[in-house]
Enzyme design. Structure first.
Site, PDB file in Angstrom:
ATOM      1  N   GLU A  42     -62.000   7.702 -33.175  1.00  0.00           N
ATOM      2  CA  GLU A  42     -61.724   6.947 -31.947  1.00  0.00           C
ATOM      3  C   GLU A  42     -62.963   6.781 -31.064  1.00  0.00           C
ATOM      4  O   GLU A  42     -62.859   6.247 -29.961  1.00  0.00           O
ATOM      5  CB  GLU A  42     -60.613   7.644 -31.153  1.00  0.00           C
ATOM      6  N   HIS A 170     -47.269   0.853 -31.453  1.00  0.00           N
ATOM      7  CA  HIS A 170     -48.349   1.027 -30.471  1.00  0.00           C
ATOM      8  C   HIS A 170     -47.767   1.210 -29.062  1.00  0.00           C
ATOM      9  O   HIS A 170     -48.055   0.432 -28.145  1.00  0.00           O
ATOM     10  CB  HIS A 170     -49.265  -0.198 -30.513  1.00  0.00           C
ATOM     11  N   TYR A 206     -59.678   3.449 -44.144  1.00  0.00           N
ATOM     12  CA  TYR A 206     -58.452   3.806 -43.424  1.00  0.00           C
ATOM     13  C   TYR A 206     -57.923   2.609 -42.642  1.00  0.00           C
ATOM     14  O   TYR A 206     -56.738   2.253 -42.748  1.00  0.00           O
ATOM     15  CB  TYR A 206     -58.791   4.973 -42.497  1.00  0.00           C
ATOM     16  N   TYR A 207     -58.792   1.961 -41.879  1.00  0.00           N
ATOM     17  CA  TYR A 207     -58.374   0.794 -41.097  1.00  0.00           C
ATOM     18  C   TYR A 207     -57.888  -0.335 -42.007  1.00  0.00           C
ATOM     19  O   TYR A 207     -56.918  -1.024 -41.688  1.00  0.00           O
ATOM     20  CB  TYR A 207     -59.530   0.278 -40.245  1.00  0.00           C
TER      21      TYR A 207
END
Length: 243
Positions: A42, A170, A206-207
């Site tokens: 992050e 989200h 991952y993304y």
């Protein structure tokens, strides 16, 4: 798909319960790696060793107060996840909010544990999260799926779906990624598997596989990705127990 990993789990189960000193050693290693990598994904700039000393209570010069709190908060969120497992508490919206509140404590207390009241986009993602007015319903559907269907799938697939579906909703302004990875690992640890520590080095892959799930409904790549990360999670047990 899961035969190899289930075989490793069977070997690990044969050594359980582990001796307290082994549990402590493995826990310290896990908390450090998990906290460092999840925060680094992050954008936190603390190195692995800097994260270690921050968790030991030492301030690192040249690093922001936020980055220090991110490390401490994540460690405390892991403690909370472990406490949920110890108490065998059922999965709930309350746990989601509590995990998120711990993640943003002393960073953004106004939004900690509270669903967003505005629409957002996920940077770089192909799909947009639902309108903020739908979040309460989406979370209710998420919990309903968990209570009625989740037990039918393998724990690794279940953990991957918890992660991906939560990120797709989200629900918070910030901290969704960290919260989703904690929820994913809550599922894995409940079932007796090592947590899935997604490394910052694998951030791009991952993304990409997560975006395939959210934007196109292609689930297999992300499930494989989680499988591989869990497989790697057995490495400390191999070293300590020789499995």
């Amino acid at each position: 798909m899961f035969e190899d990993i289930d075989q490793l789990k069977q070997q690990l189960d044969q050594h359980r319960p582990l001796a307290p000193n082994i549990v402590k050693n493995l826990q310290e290693d896990l908390i450090l790696r998990w906290t460092y990598h999840s925060n680094a994904i992050e954008g936190n700039t603390l190195t692995l060793m800097e994260t270690k000393v921050v968790l030991e209570g030492i301030t690192v010069g040249g690093k922001s107060l936020r980055e220090h709190f991110e490390a401490i908060n994540h460690r405390n969120a892991i403690y909370y996840v472990e406490d949920i497992i110890k108490k065998q508490e059922p999965f709930s919206e309350w746990q989601i909010r509590n995990i998120h509140q711990l993640i943003l404590k002393n960073i953004d207390d106004d939004h900690a544990g509270r669903y967003r009241q505005q629409n957002v986009i996920i940077s770089g993602a192909s799909a947009n999260p639902p309108d903020h007015t739908l979040i309460t319903d989406k979370i209710a559907q998420f919990i309903d799926w968990y209570n009625n269907e989740a037990a039918r799938v393998h724990p690794i697939e279940r953990a991957a779906k918890v992660h991906a579906d939560f990120v797709g909703i989200h629900p918070f302004i910030d901290g969704n990624g960290r919260t989703s990875r904690l929820l994913m690992n809550l599922e894995l640890m409940k079932a007796g598997y090592p947590p899935c520590v997604i490394t910052v080095e694998n951030r791009l892959a991952y993304y990409e596989v997560l975006d395939q799930w959210m934007a196109q409904g292609i689930t297999e790549p992300f499930i494989h990705f989680v499988h591989d990360a869990v497989f790697e999670g057995f490495q400390p047990y191999r070293v300590v127990l020789g499995i």
